[in-house]
Design an enzyme around this catalytic site. Structure first.
Site, PDB file in Angstrom:
ATOM      1  N   HIS A  96     -21.766   6.355   6.230  1.00 11.64           N
ATOM      2  CA  HIS A  96     -20.856   5.170   6.271  1.00 11.64           C
ATOM      3  C   HIS A  96     -21.012   4.321   5.306  1.00 11.64           C
ATOM      4  CE1 HIS A  96     -18.724   2.495   9.045  1.00 11.64           C
ATOM      5  NE2 HIS A  96     -19.273   1.907   7.543  1.00 11.64           N
ATOM      6  N   HIS A  98     -19.272   2.341   1.825  1.00 13.56           N
ATOM      7  CA  HIS A  98     -17.801   1.624   0.752  1.00 13.56           C
ATOM      8  C   HIS A  98     -17.842   1.529  -0.416  1.00 13.56           C
ATOM      9  CE1 HIS A  98     -15.759   1.279   5.004  1.00 13.56           C
ATOM     10  NE2 HIS A  98     -16.871   0.669   5.594  1.00 13.56           N
ATOM     11  N   LYS A 217     -10.786   7.873   9.317  1.00 13.27           N
ATOM     12  CA  LYS A 217     -11.828   6.531   9.798  1.00 13.27           C
ATOM     13  C   LYS A 217     -10.787   5.618  10.257  1.00 13.27           C
ATOM     14  CE  LYS A 217     -14.453   2.688   9.927  1.00 13.27           C
ATOM     15  NZ  LYS A 217     -14.928   1.885   8.458  1.00 13.27           N
ATOM     16  N   HIS A 258     -13.983   3.274  13.927  1.00 10.34           N
ATOM     17  CA  HIS A 258     -15.263   1.677  13.384  1.00 10.34           C
ATOM     18  C   HIS A 258     -15.176   1.273  14.914  1.00 10.34           C
ATOM     19  CE1 HIS A 258     -15.166  -2.937  12.898  1.00 10.34           C
ATOM     20  NE2 HIS A 258     -14.553  -2.916  14.100  1.00 10.34           N
ATOM     21  N   HIS A 278     -21.362   1.759  13.765  1.00  7.75           N
ATOM     22  CA  HIS A 278     -21.711   0.436  14.436  1.00  7.75           C
ATOM     23  C   HIS A 278     -21.843   0.565  15.739  1.00  7.75           C
ATOM     24  CE1 HIS A 278     -19.421  -0.962  11.072  1.00  7.75           C
ATOM     25  NE2 HIS A 278     -18.555  -0.349  11.419  1.00  7.75           N
ATOM     26  N   ASP A 350     -23.422   0.783   6.384  1.00  7.05           N
ATOM     27  CA  ASP A 350     -22.070   0.163   5.796  1.00  7.05           C
ATOM     28  C   ASP A 350     -22.352  -0.596   4.224  1.00  7.05           C
ATOM     29  OD1 ASP A 350     -19.911  -1.279   6.138  1.00  7.05           O
ATOM     30  OD2 ASP A 350     -20.149  -2.157   8.526  1.00  7.05           O
TER      31      ASP A 350
END
Length: 439
Positions: A96, A98, A217, A258, A278, A350
């Site tokens: 996970h 970005h 996603k 998510h 999460h 994240d």
């Protein structure tokens, strides 16, 4: 140029081409150099055993054999990489990330970042992530397919970075966590991944795949770093998520959801998603459903420490900080219960909510919440490989897999924080970092 002249000209070009090909064929074809890595200690992540004095023989970017150094079939021409005092283990995987985002661009500041600028930021973050020992990542959400461009540039050898599986724009409902909610109505701004209703989400799944997505996603619930929504509220309906999963799986893509709120977690697992990202308010019903369906939990835990300590300094909007202060401590308690209940776990960070390159801090938090060091390492190697569908390519030091290797001082089974100080990184047989050579 008349016809005769054209024929003569083409004849000359053909002769030159044939001569070039003949010269090329005359050159000797060199076999790729074999590489042998001598590991003073090697962690078998399947068995949790540390083996001594091992040799990893590599050819063509893949592992040929792993075994005792004294019995390894090596040639004098092989290149030897000697790591006699290090502990060697497979390259790590972050499920996970970005890469095109940064913690300095959370909230309204993000509106000033162009897609080309974000892509270049991703190039820097890709290098930092690779040098931190993460040779594979799953990038779950990026604007305008900037992650597709980044993946392709890495694959083409233009820039250094981890292997990437990418989602492109995340799918979400109008006004939800994956929509753009910071601008007023007169701008009429809607994020690229927004899709509503069964037909709408089916079209969007096909669209992002068309433009290069390796996975899908979705935003099943509200989020923390978004304006005006509730992290505990479900967003996509069960029917919409079932339609997303059906099309994605039929087209060979996995789905990451998510999901903070309990209802969204339950529905997402019932719909057949491959992972819950999460899982902050996961409850007994969600745990039972995930265990029944084999759904992975990707808990993204360390970000809470960094974000809560730095958000005010970074001028994150007060609303988002307040949500973080509610959600993040609750996530620690609920995820610890999910760990104890035996859900499948894969490492995800994240990163972008905190600086890239600190990804390995995730392991220590997972251990603090109940996993053993080995279980946390497995979550970042064999489990993550399984989640990505790449168990035949990554996750363990075994013949046939890519030669993605990291090395650390000390014993990560005793102190998992050693993974925060990776000193050697190899990706596909190529050394990208070697601090031992400098010693």
């Amino acid at each position: 140029m008349n016809k005769t002249a054209k024929i003569a000209f083409m004849t000359i070009l053909l002769l030159l081409l044939l001569n070039t090909l003949a010269s090329a064929q005359a050159l000797p074809i060199q076999a790729p150099q074999r590489v042998s890595v001598h590991a003073g200690k090697l962690l078998d992540v399947h068995k949790g055993k540390t083996l001594s004095d091992q040799a990893i023989v590599i050819e063509g970017g893949k592992i040929v054999s792993v075994g005792s150094m004294t019995e390894a079939k090596r040639s004098p021409a092989d290149r030897l990489i000697d790591l006699p005092n290090a502990t060697v283990l497979p390259g790590l995987t972050d499920a996970h990330t970005h890469l095109t985002g940064d913690p300095t661009n959370i909230g309204y500041q993000a509106l000033g970042i162009s897609v080309p600028r974000a892509t270049l930021t991703g190039a820097r973050n890709a290098r930092l992530t690779l040098e931190a020992g993460f040779t594979t990542v799953r990038n779950v959400g990026a604007y305008s397919y900037s992650d597709v461009a980044l993946r392709d540039a890495i694959n083409d050898g233009d820039i250094p970075g981890p292997r990437m599986l990418v989602s492109g724009p995340a799918l979400g409902i109008t006004g939800g966590h994956c929509d753009e909610n910071l601008l007023p109505s007169e701008y009429h701004v809607t994020s690229e991944g927004v899709a509503d209703g069964v037909q709408g989400v089916q079209h969007k799944v096909r669209e992002v795949i068309k433009y290069g997505a390796d996975l899908i996603k979705i935003c099943a619930t509200g989020g923390v770093l978004s304006h005006g929504d509730n992290p505990q509220a479900s967003q996509y309906t069960l029917e919409e998520m079932k339609a997303i999963v059906a099309d994605a799986h039929r087209l060979g893509r996995k789905v990451a959801a998510h999901a903070h709120g309990a209802q969204g977690i339950l529905w997402a697992s019932q719909a057949g998603v491959d992972s819950i990202e999460h899982g902050s308010y996961i409850d007994e019903a969600g745990i039972a459903e995930m265990k029944k369906n084999g759904t992975y939990l990707v808990p993204t835990l360390y970000l809470a420490d960094w974000f809560l300590a730095n958000a005010e300094r970074l001028h994150v909007p007060a609303e988002l900080i307040a949500k973080g202060r509610d959600v993040m401590p609750a996530a620690r308690k609920n995820v610890a219960h999910a760990f104890a209940s035996g859900v499948k776990v894969a490492v995800g960070t994240d990163a972008a909510v905190y600086p890239h390159g600190l990804n390995a801090h995730e392991f220590a938090v997972m251990v603090k919440l109940g996993l053993t060091p080995l279980q946390s390492i497995q979550a970042g190697t064999i489990n993550a490989a399984d989640l990505l569908g790449w168990s035949d390519k990554i996750g363990a030091l075994e013949p046939g897999k890519w030669a993605d290797i990291v090395a650390v001082d000390g014993d990560p089974l005793q102190d998992v924080t050693t993974l925060e100080r990776v000193k050697f990184v190899m990706k596909g047989g190529e050394v990208v970092k070697d601090e031992y050579e400098k010693q």
